[in-house]
Design a protein around this motif. Structure first.
Motif, PDB file in Angstrom:
ATOM      1  N   SER A  24       0.832  -1.208   0.000  1.00 26.05           N
ATOM      2  CA  SER A  24       0.000   0.000   0.000  1.00 26.05           C
ATOM      3  C   SER A  24       0.865   1.257   0.000  1.00 26.05           C
ATOM      4  O   SER A  24       0.516   2.276  -0.615  1.00 26.05           O
ATOM      5  CB  SER A  24      -0.925   0.004   1.218  1.00 26.05           C
ATOM      6  OG  SER A  24      -0.170  -0.048   2.424  1.00 26.05           O
ATOM      7  N   LEU A  30       1.352   3.784  -3.353  1.00 25.41           N
ATOM      8  CA  LEU A  30       1.073   5.208  -3.251  1.00 25.41           C
ATOM      9  C   LEU A  30       2.293   6.015  -3.693  1.00 25.41           C
ATOM     10  O   LEU A  30       2.161   7.030  -4.388  1.00 25.41           O
ATOM     11  CB  LEU A  30       0.702   5.569  -1.809  1.00 25.41           C
ATOM     12  CG  LEU A  30       0.487   7.056  -1.534  1.00 25.41           C
ATOM     13  CD1 LEU A  30      -0.722   7.578  -2.298  1.00 25.41           C
ATOM     14  CD2 LEU A  30       0.319   7.310  -0.026  1.00 25.41           C
ATOM     15  N   ASN A  73       2.590   6.190  -7.405  1.00 24.03           N
ATOM     16  CA  ASN A  73       1.605   7.117  -7.961  1.00 24.03           C
ATOM     17  C   ASN A  73       2.040   8.571  -7.806  1.00 24.03           C
ATOM     18  O   ASN A  73       1.604   9.450  -8.553  1.00 24.03           O
ATOM     19  CB  ASN A  73       0.247   6.916  -7.291  1.00 24.03           C
ATOM     20  CG  ASN A  73      -0.420   5.621  -7.703  1.00 24.03           C
ATOM     21  OD1 ASN A  73      -0.118   5.076  -8.767  1.00 24.03           O
ATOM     22  ND2 ASN A  73      -1.316   5.119  -6.871  1.00 24.03           N
ATOM     23  N   LYS A  74       2.892   8.821  -6.833  1.00 21.39           N
ATOM     24  CA  LYS A  74       3.392  10.180  -6.593  1.00 21.39           C
ATOM     25  C   LYS A  74       4.754  10.413  -7.244  1.00 21.39           C
ATOM     26  O   LYS A  74       5.364  11.462  -7.053  1.00 21.39           O
ATOM     27  CB  LYS A  74       3.485  10.453  -5.093  1.00 21.39           C
ATOM     28  CG  LYS A  74       2.126  10.548  -4.401  1.00 21.39           C
ATOM     29  CD  LYS A  74       2.281  11.006  -2.954  1.00 21.39           C
ATOM     30  CE  LYS A  74       0.927  11.218  -2.297  1.00 21.39           C
ATOM     31  NZ  LYS A  74       1.064  11.768  -0.919  1.00 21.39           N
ATOM     32  N   THR A 130       6.644  17.085  10.162  1.00 22.53           N
ATOM     33  CA  THR A 130       5.342  16.560  10.560  1.00 22.53           C
ATOM     34  C   THR A 130       5.423  15.902  11.933  1.00 22.53           C
ATOM     35  O   THR A 130       6.370  15.176  12.234  1.00 22.53           O
ATOM     36  CB  THR A 130       4.827  15.534   9.534  1.00 22.53           C
ATOM     37  OG1 THR A 130       4.698  16.174   8.264  1.00 22.53           O
ATOM     38  CG2 THR A 130       3.469  14.973   9.946  1.00 22.53           C
ATOM     39  N   TYR A 167       4.473   1.870  10.631  1.00 25.23           N
ATOM     40  CA  TYR A 167       3.581   2.777   9.928  1.00 25.23           C
ATOM     41  C   TYR A 167       2.151   2.620  10.424  1.00 25.23           C
ATOM     42  O   TYR A 167       1.362   3.557  10.386  1.00 25.23           O
ATOM     43  CB  TYR A 167       3.654   2.556   8.409  1.00 25.23           C
ATOM     44  CG  TYR A 167       2.985   1.301   7.930  1.00 25.23           C
ATOM     45  CD1 TYR A 167       1.632   1.274   7.670  1.00 25.23           C
ATOM     46  CD2 TYR A 167       3.721   0.126   7.747  1.00 25.23           C
ATOM     47  CE1 TYR A 167       1.011   0.114   7.241  1.00 25.23           C
ATOM     48  CE2 TYR A 167       3.107  -1.026   7.310  1.00 25.23           C
ATOM     49  CZ  TYR A 167       1.757  -1.024   7.063  1.00 25.23           C
ATOM     50  OH  TYR A 167       1.150  -2.171   6.646  1.00 25.23           O
ATOM     51  N   ASP A 187      -2.132   8.032   9.273  1.00 30.89           N
ATOM     52  CA  ASP A 187      -1.913   8.544   7.918  1.00 30.89           C
ATOM     53  C   ASP A 187      -0.454   8.414   7.496  1.00 30.89           C
ATOM     54  O   ASP A 187       0.082   9.267   6.784  1.00 30.89           O
ATOM     55  CB  ASP A 187      -2.364  10.008   7.864  1.00 30.89           C
ATOM     56  CG  ASP A 187      -2.666  10.469   6.440  1.00 30.89           C
ATOM     57  OD1 ASP A 187      -3.007   9.610   5.610  1.00 30.89           O
ATOM     58  OD2 ASP A 187      -2.548  11.676   6.176  1.00 30.89           O
ATOM     59  N   GLU A 210       1.374   6.520   5.367  1.00 25.64           N
ATOM     60  CA  GLU A 210       1.819   6.456   3.979  1.00 25.64           C
ATOM     61  C   GLU A 210       1.880   7.838   3.331  1.00 25.64           C
ATOM     62  O   GLU A 210       2.849   8.178   2.653  1.00 25.64           O
ATOM     63  CB  GLU A 210       0.896   5.546   3.162  1.00 25.64           C
ATOM     64  CG  GLU A 210       0.993   4.074   3.513  1.00 25.64           C
ATOM     65  CD  GLU A 210      -0.076   3.637   4.506  1.00 25.64           C
ATOM     66  OE1 GLU A 210      -0.339   2.436   4.594  1.00 25.64           O
ATOM     67  OE2 GLU A 210      -0.634   4.525   5.180  1.00 25.64           O
ATOM     68  N   HIS A 211       0.840   8.639   3.549  1.00 22.30           N
ATOM     69  CA  HIS A 211       0.800   9.968   2.944  1.00 22.30           C
ATOM     70  C   HIS A 211       1.836  10.890   3.580  1.00 22.30           C
ATOM     71  O   HIS A 211       2.479  11.685   2.877  1.00 22.30           O
ATOM     72  CB  HIS A 211      -0.600  10.570   3.076  1.00 22.30           C
ATOM     73  CG  HIS A 211      -1.619   9.920   2.195  1.00 22.30           C
ATOM     74  ND1 HIS A 211      -1.794  10.266   0.869  1.00 22.30           N
ATOM     75  CD2 HIS A 211      -2.504   8.924   2.445  1.00 22.30           C
ATOM     76  CE1 HIS A 211      -2.748   9.522   0.335  1.00 22.30           C
ATOM     77  NE2 HIS A 211      -3.196   8.698   1.276  1.00 22.30           N
ATOM     78  N   VAL A 212       1.991  10.793   4.884  1.00 20.68           N
ATOM     79  CA  VAL A 212       2.976  11.632   5.572  1.00 20.68           C
ATOM     80  C   VAL A 212       4.378  11.360   5.041  1.00 20.68           C
ATOM     81  O   VAL A 212       5.146  12.287   4.740  1.00 20.68           O
ATOM     82  CB  VAL A 212       2.933  11.391   7.092  1.00 20.68           C
ATOM     83  CG1 VAL A 212       4.150  12.020   7.785  1.00 20.68           C
ATOM     84  CG2 VAL A 212       1.653  11.971   7.689  1.00 20.68           C
ATOM     85  N   THR A 242       5.403   9.778   2.170  1.00 21.58           N
ATOM     86  CA  THR A 242       5.627  10.103   0.755  1.00 21.58           C
ATOM     87  C   THR A 242       5.717  11.609   0.548  1.00 21.58           C
ATOM     88  O   THR A 242       6.555  12.081  -0.237  1.00 21.58           O
ATOM     89  CB  THR A 242       4.514   9.516  -0.135  1.00 21.58           C
ATOM     90  OG1 THR A 242       3.228   9.889   0.402  1.00 21.58           O
ATOM     91  CG2 THR A 242       4.604   8.000  -0.201  1.00 21.58           C
ATOM     92  N   ASP A 243       4.884  12.373   1.242  1.00 20.87           N
ATOM     93  CA  ASP A 243       4.961  13.827   1.133  1.00 20.87           C
ATOM     94  C   ASP A 243       6.297  14.342   1.656  1.00 20.87           C
ATOM     95  O   ASP A 243       6.866  15.300   1.114  1.00 20.87           O
ATOM     96  CB  ASP A 243       3.815  14.488   1.900  1.00 20.87           C
ATOM     97  CG  ASP A 243       2.469  14.308   1.210  1.00 20.87           C
ATOM     98  OD1 ASP A 243       2.451  13.899   0.030  1.00 20.87           O
ATOM     99  OD2 ASP A 243       1.438  14.559   1.856  1.00 20.87           O
TER     100      ASP A 243
END
Length: 348
Positions: A46, A50, A53-54, A216, A320, A325, A327-329, A331-332
């Motif tokens: 997952s 992601l 995709n980014k 973050t 994780y 959140d 994965e998003h944290v 990758t960003d």
């Protein structure tokens, strides 16, 4: 190359798939050098999906080949032990300043000693209108000390019982995270140096885990040891091993708790603490274990700091999964590292 622990080599490299590009028009290549266990828990489908995709591709570093001959990489993510690897990655940092290394080996090593890791918190002297952050009183017992002398050392230092005993060295093994609670001074002789002794602070049985990923900050609650009364202290003797309070079953985020205990530390205080520690430690990825002194609203203690924590700390659940959140944290965060470098190029 010989390294401590099982390693992930280039043989298990994932097939590189094209992803969307970043605003700079380039894909971000992240070389990773992780143990097999860390790779399995961290690079979940997952997460890597992601990332693709980014516009982020994870590529395994082949430890059988010279690192400078691989890549090119935008970022290298690593968590391997061993002096040879540390020399390799440090040399690479010096010769490839355009590559972001997460994180410098010397900075990571700083967190492998419980005495040095918390000294940075002491030096901060964080005390303002948002609260106070310090560490429990502690005493370092070196390897050269005879265990029978520990009670004397504790008395001389004026330490108050009960005491939490922790291994001095944090090397990523399960043993380095074995904690004990000593109720009486005589039982202290049963402990094995080198270790750190910390005064136990009643904290309502709740621990705050503060995850730092770049700028973050995420906070989760975990059940911890209950308060110890003076009456209980007078009746109990011996040294007792801590239960593992950070496993999945210890989650307190959905529990019905006393608001005075469960309220998160003030956000401004956490932001200041994280910012200062990032600067002093020179790290991007770490987590802080913090407690609130029972009966207070704004008195906090940092009791541990872990680098890029993994499966040894929390069996049965991946890191994780502990952080909201995740994965998003992450990758960003990776994208922000490359975007900031790209902006610098545009201005030079």
């Amino acid at each position: 190359m010989r390294l401590n622990g099982e390693i992930s080599s280039g043989e298990d490299e994932e097939e590189k798939q094209p992803g969307t590009t970043t605003f700079s028009g380039q894909e971000v290549v992240v070389g990773y050098a992780l143990t097999s266990k860390k790779k399995k828990s961290f690079l979940q489908p997952s997460f890597t999906g992601l990332a693709r995709n980014k516009g982020i591709n994870f590529v395994a570093v082949d430890l059988k080949k010279p690192l400078p001959e691989q890549g090119p990489f935008d970022i290298i993510l690593h968590k391997l032990s061993g002096e040879e690897w540390h020399e390799t990655i440090e040399d690479y940092r010096q010769t490839h300043p355009e590559v972001t290394v997460l994180d410098p080996p010397g900075a990571i090593q700083h967190l492998h000693n419980r005495q040095s890791m918390l000294q940075d918190v002491v030096d901060l002297n964080l005390s303002d209108c948002h609260g106070k952050v310090s560490i429990p009183r502690q005493l370092v017992i070196t390897k050269e000390k005879d265990p029978s002398s520990i009670p004397y050392e504790v008395t001389k230092a004026g330490m108050k019982l009960p005491l939490v005993a922790k291994p001095l060295v944090v090397d990523g093994t399960a043993k380095s995270h074995e904690l004990f609670l000593a109720y009486d001074e005589f039982s202290l002789s049963d402990l094995e140096p080198p270790l750190v002794l910390q005064e136990f602070v009643n904290h309502g049985g709740l621990l705050f885990k503060i995850y730092i990923v770049g700028e973050t900050i995420k906070v989760v609650r975990r059940f911890s040891l209950p308060n110890i009364s003076k009456r209980e202290l007078s009746k109990v003797a011996g040294v007792f091993r801590f239960p593992r309070v950070s496993c999945a079953a210890a989650s307190a985020d959905d529990a019905d708790l006393d608001p005075n205990i469960a309220e998160h530390p003030p956000r401004p205080l956490l932001e200041k603490l994280a910012r200062e520690l990032r600067h002093r430690l020179g790290l991007h990825l770490f987590n802080i274990d913090m407690i609130r002194e029972y009966g207070t609203k704004d008195v906090f203690y940092v009791i541990d700091i872990n680098y890029f924590p993994g499966k040894y700390l929390w069996p049965h659940i991946m890191w994780y999964g502990k952080m909201p959140d995740y994965e998003h944290v992450f990758t960003d965060f990776l994208l922000s590292l490359t975007q900031s470098k790209f902006k610098k190029k545009l201005t030079t």
